[in-house]
Motif scaffolding. Structure first.
Motif, short mmCIF file in Angstrom:
data_model
loop_
_atom_site.label_atom_id
_atom_site.label_comp_id
_atom_site.label_asym_id
_atom_site.label_seq_id
_atom_site.Cartn_x
_atom_site.Cartn_y
_atom_site.Cartn_z
N GLU A 1 8.28 56.16 11.17
CA GLU A 1 7.49 56.65 12.31
C GLU A 1 8.33 56.56 13.59
O GLU A 1 8.84 55.48 13.91
CB GLU A 1 6.24 55.78 12.45
N PHE B 1 13.51 49.66 14.32
CA PHE B 1 12.75 49.00 13.27
C PHE B 1 11.69 48.09 13.89
O PHE B 1 11.89 47.59 15.01
CB PHE B 1 13.67 48.19 12.35
N PRO B 2 10.59 47.84 13.17
CA PRO B 2 9.49 47.08 13.74
C PRO B 2 9.91 45.68 14.21
O PRO B 2 9.42 45.19 15.21
CB PRO B 2 8.48 46.95 12.59
N PHE C 1 13.92 55.79 17.74
CA PHE C 1 13.40 54.97 16.63
C PHE C 1 14.08 53.61 16.64
O PHE C 1 15.29 53.50 16.86
CB PHE C 1 13.67 55.67 15.29
#
Lengths: 245, 264
Positions: free
Chosen positions: A56, A13-14, A11
């Motif tokens: 996500e 962060f965008p 994962f």
């Protein structure tokens, strides 16, 4: 069949490519206990958020039963895998309203009405607190109410984010014993994030030690907690490893 | 309803006497060291210039009575009202300006069409004598409804991330997770209008009614107009607030799944 499995999960962060989690994998079967240990910022809570899709995963796969979590309706996913957040928020509602809300949201109809008082007893709460509001409950009681609320939908796994962070050591052990009992009685798997080695030891089962978003060590909880002086987890338990940056 | 003889026209002497009041206020502020002179002067000049320009434009439009001149002016008023609402939202989430713009446009269209066609029943749908003052009043209310509700909702979602995620984690859809905040935001957007209706005619005489009476209209006729206008203003504030919150809350979520981190 495993009720939850993670494979190669990552994962970030965008707006930031730096990985928060990298190559996380484990499996959880009915009645299992698994504890995620590690310094603050090591990504433990993020793993729980990814499992219920509050964030996500940017890499890897997460499955429950034989389905990817992306293929399940999100309501059903969150019924099967119940997240108990770190802050024991009762949403400004009484104990009864909290339990009824969970039943309503999970479409538990009239024919299958949960036994609310039985649920409270299951989490060691006296049934007479059922009409109390959040201000009339201690932090420990609120924690147990959020646990009872998560149990309303009879999940296959409970995901607990720092369930004992606001509790004294005695209460921490009793919550761990309670979870151990729930897992035995109902077959619900328990995945808990904690800082507390006492909690982890009492809950038993397996453990994973995370650092900077990666699994650094894993094994039976007792073995993990008894690692010798040079190991990362021993250094963490001795207070030599601080918050990840 | 009125003719040139039924009201006293203001001449330059009257205007100068009126201006003496603002000059006096500025003078008192200077004398007492209150520091309000600059703001008062700028506001007085802006108000005078803006209203004079509007008065001249209206006089021109009233003479021409062409839809292709009236409609762009109304659209410009909607755009300015939307911008004004948007400016009043602290740290707006991306897309807020569009959400407000579309909602104000739809609500104004509905309200003004209904007022002019069903309630007042004007002969020419674009009659500037009715369309522009009505749109102006109604837009004033839309600015309140949109700005207050958008601001309240944006703040409430950001302040209650823990509770909202607790709802989501229990399988609640986003609308259910935000239900309390949606209600509070619409309620807040309606407060100024509802309060104004509560005290109408008791604490103050509303501006439109006062204006009509000063212009020579029968006070009872002016009252009937004012009542209808209040209902229209409430509809406007209510429908704008409801549309804004219903669309805006979705900007904080990724589908039905989770909160959008970038929006928080």
């Amino acid at each position: 069949m495993s009720c939850l499995s993670l494979q190669g999960v990552g994962f970030h962060f965008p707006d930031d490519d730096r990985p928060i989690l990298k190559d996380i994998g484990f499996e959880l079967c009915e009645g299992d206990r698994l504890t995620l240990l590690g310094p603050s910022g090591s990504g433990k809570s993020t793993i729980l958020r990814l499992i219920v899709r509050l964030d996500e995963a940017t890499e890897g796969t997460i499955r429950t039963g034989d389905q990817s979590i992306d293929d399940l309706p999100v309501g059903e996913l969150r019924q099967r895998l119940a997240l108990v957040p770190q802050e024991p928020t009762l949403l400004g509602l009484s104990v009864r309203e909290n339990l009824e809300l969970a039943a309503e949201l999970h479409d538990i109809g009239d024919g299958d009405t949960p036994d609310l008082e039985g649920l409270l007893q299951q989490v060691d709460l006296a049934p007479d607190i059922i009409d109390r509001g959040p201000r009339e409950l201690s932090v420990g009681q609120k924690q147990r109410v959020t646990l009872a609320r998560a149990l309303v939908a009879r999940p296959t796994a409970l995901l607990l984010d720092e369930p004992t962070s606001a509790l004294d050591p005695g209460s921490q052990a009793s919550v761990a014993e309670l979870l151990d009992r729930v897992a035995d009685e109902t077959g619900t798997a328990v995945l808990a994030v904690t800082h507390s080695p006492e909690f982890a030891r009492t809950l038993g089962g397996r453990g994973i030690f995370l650092r900077q978003g990666r699994i650094e060590d894993c094994g039976d909880m007792d073995e993990l907690l008894d690692r010798d002086g040079g190991s990362p987890i021993r250094r963490f338990l001795n207070g030599e490893l601080r918050e990840s940056s | 309803m009125q003719d040139a003889a039924s009201y006293i026209q203001l001449d330059w002497a009257s205007m100068t006497a009126g201006a003496a009041l603002i000059v006096l206020t500025i003078g008192i502020s200077f004398w007492r060291g209150l520091g309000e002179e600059k703001d008062l002067t700028i506001a007085a000049i802006r108000c005078t210039v803006q209203l004079l320009v509007m008065g001249l434009v209206l006089r021109y439009l009233f003479d021409l009575e062409e839809w292709y001149l009236v409609l762009p002016l109304v659209l410009l008023m909607i755009a300015i009202a939307s911008w004004e609402s948007y400016q009043r939202v602290k740290k707006p989430v991306r897309g807020t300006l569009w959400v407000i713009g579309v909602c104000v446009f739809i609500a104004t269209g509905l309200s003004v069409s209904y007022l002019t066609q069903v309630v007042i029943r004007v002969e020419t749908w674009y009659d500037p004598q009715y369309l522009i003052p009505l749109a102006g009043m109604i837009l004033g209310q839309a600015v309140n409804g949109a700005a207050i509700s958008a601001e309240r909702l944006t703040g409430a979602i950001r302040d209650n991330v823990g509770d909202i995620e607790a709802y989501l984690a229990m399988g609640a859809p986003p609308r259910r997770a935000c239900r309390k905040h949606l209600r509070d935001a619409v309620h807040a957007g309606l407060i100024p209008t509802v309060s104004a209706m509560m005290v109408a005619g008791i604490v103050k005489l509303p501006g439109m009614m006062t204006g009509q009476i000063l212009a020579g209209a029968d006070p009872f006729d002016a009252t009937l107009y004012q009542i209808v206008i209040y209902f229209a203003l409430t509809f406007m504030a209510g429908i704008t607030a409801m549309m804004v919150v219903e669309i805006l809350y979705r900007r904080f979520f990724v589908g039905d799944i989770r909160l959008r981190r970038e929006a928080l």
